[in-house]
Motif scaffolding. Structure first.
Motif, mmCIF file in Angstrom:
data_model
loop_
_atom_site.group_PDB
_atom_site.id
_atom_site.type_symbol
_atom_site.label_atom_id
_atom_site.label_comp_id
_atom_site.label_asym_id
_atom_site.label_seq_id
_atom_site.Cartn_x
_atom_site.Cartn_y
_atom_site.Cartn_z
ATOM 1 N N ARG A 55 -20.670 108.517 4.009
ATOM 2 C CA ARG A 55 -20.166 107.434 3.157
ATOM 3 C C ARG A 55 -20.536 107.558 1.686
ATOM 4 N NH1 ARG A 55 -21.011 104.883 8.127
ATOM 5 N NH2 ARG A 55 -19.124 103.910 8.989
ATOM 6 N N SER A 56 -20.891 108.751 1.230
ATOM 7 C CA SER A 56 -20.952 108.975 -0.211
ATOM 8 C C SER A 56 -19.524 109.001 -0.735
ATOM 9 C CB SER A 56 -21.643 110.306 -0.524
ATOM 10 O OG SER A 56 -22.989 110.267 -0.117
ATOM 11 N N THR A 57 -19.328 108.508 -1.968
ATOM 12 C CA THR A 57 -17.973 108.391 -2.498
ATOM 13 C C THR A 57 -17.867 108.992 -3.892
ATOM 14 O OG1 THR A 57 -18.443 106.204 -3.422
ATOM 15 C CG2 THR A 57 -17.506 106.279 -1.202
ATOM 16 N N ASN A 58 -16.659 109.405 -4.247
ATOM 17 C CA ASN A 58 -16.358 109.720 -5.632
ATOM 18 C C ASN A 58 -14.927 109.303 -5.923
ATOM 19 O OD1 ASN A 58 -15.689 112.314 -4.112
ATOM 20 N ND2 ASN A 58 -14.760 112.711 -6.115
ATOM 21 N N TYR A 59 -14.700 108.927 -7.175
ATOM 22 C CA TYR A 59 -13.431 108.359 -7.591
ATOM 23 C C TYR A 59 -12.906 109.054 -8.850
ATOM 24 C CZ TYR A 59 -14.632 104.345 -4.634
ATOM 25 O OH TYR A 59 -14.960 103.527 -3.573
ATOM 26 N N ALA A 60 -11.598 109.065 -8.991
ATOM 27 C CA ALA A 60 -11.010 109.446 -10.259
ATOM 28 C C ALA A 60 -11.369 108.388 -11.298
ATOM 29 C CB ALA A 60 -9.494 109.548 -10.124
ATOM 30 N N ASP A 61 -11.569 108.822 -12.540
ATOM 31 C CA ASP A 61 -11.946 107.876 -13.592
ATOM 32 C C ASP A 61 -10.907 106.772 -13.738
ATOM 33 O OD1 ASP A 61 -13.439 110.360 -15.838
ATOM 34 O OD2 ASP A 61 -14.260 109.255 -14.127
ATOM 35 N N SER A 62 -9.652 107.095 -13.506
ATOM 36 C CA SER A 62 -8.569 106.129 -13.728
ATOM 37 C C SER A 62 -8.583 104.970 -12.739
ATOM 38 C CB SER A 62 -7.220 106.841 -13.657
ATOM 39 O OG SER A 62 -7.046 107.462 -12.392
ATOM 40 N N VAL A 63 -9.303 105.112 -11.626
ATOM 41 C CA VAL A 63 -9.308 104.045 -10.617
ATOM 42 C C VAL A 63 -10.676 103.415 -10.422
ATOM 43 C CG1 VAL A 63 -7.418 105.216 -9.425
ATOM 44 C CG2 VAL A 63 -9.762 105.498 -8.590
ATOM 45 N N LYS A 64 -11.685 103.931 -11.088
ATOM 46 C CA LYS A 64 -13.036 103.376 -10.927
ATOM 47 C C LYS A 64 -13.053 101.901 -11.295
ATOM 48 C CE LYS A 64 -15.795 107.552 -11.589
ATOM 49 N NZ LYS A 64 -16.709 108.295 -12.492
ATOM 50 N N GLY A 65 -13.701 101.112 -10.455
ATOM 51 C CA GLY A 65 -13.786 99.678 -10.685
ATOM 52 C C GLY A 65 -12.604 98.898 -10.150
ATOM 53 N N ARG A 66 -11.539 99.589 -9.765
ATOM 54 C CA ARG A 66 -10.350 98.909 -9.237
ATOM 55 C C ARG A 66 -10.092 99.248 -7.768
ATOM 56 N NH1 ARG A 66 -5.444 100.094 -11.197
ATOM 57 N NH2 ARG A 66 -5.986 102.241 -11.765
ATOM 58 N N PHE A 67 -10.365 100.495 -7.387
ATOM 59 C CA PHE A 67 -10.114 100.955 -6.028
ATOM 60 C C PHE A 67 -11.442 101.148 -5.295
ATOM 61 C CE2 PHE A 67 -5.845 103.373 -6.821
ATOM 62 C CZ PHE A 67 -5.330 102.225 -7.430
#
Length: 121
Positions: A55-67
């Motif tokens: 359950r470690s995660t990484n996100y694209a900068d464009s969706v951080k805080g929203r997805f």
């Protein structure tokens, strides 16, 4: 062989929310990381979010805080909660899974068929 079945796409107004689901099925396999990618018309497929088996995660900068990506290991299902959607989020969203076959220990990557997300302005 592993099958990934996605659901939850659709049409939503800007600022709205959608939740995507992707269920993996297969035998004699261990599912490692799972993730979501997207491809807009005329653009390359890009990473949206990934989650490891721990359950470690990484996100694209464009969706951080929203997805938010999450998973239920008991159900072999990964989710993508999408909030504050923008027109630029419009794309076909693809689920993927990194899978180890338990017979030979080989790593494979599988993809879902894709689900359309359209955000109107």
């Amino acid at each position: 062989q592993v099958q990934l079945v996605e659901s939850g796409g659709g049409l939503v107004q800007a600022g709205g929310s959608l939740r995507l689901s992707c269920a993996a099925s297969g035998s004699a396999v261990s599912i490692n990381a799972m993730g979501w990618y997207r491809q807009a018309p005329g653009k390359q497929r890009e990473l949206v979010a990934r989650i490891s088996s721990g359950r470690s995660t990484n996100y694209a900068d464009s969706v951080k805080g929203r997805f938010t990506i999450s998973r239920d290991n008991a159900k072999n299902t990964v989710y993508l909660q999408m909030n504050s959607l923008k027109p630029e989020d419009t794309a076909v969203y693809y689920c993927n899974a990194d899978v180890v076959d338990l017979d030979w220990g080989n790593l494979h990557r599988y993809w879902g068929q894709g689900t359309q997300v359209t955000v109107s302005s």
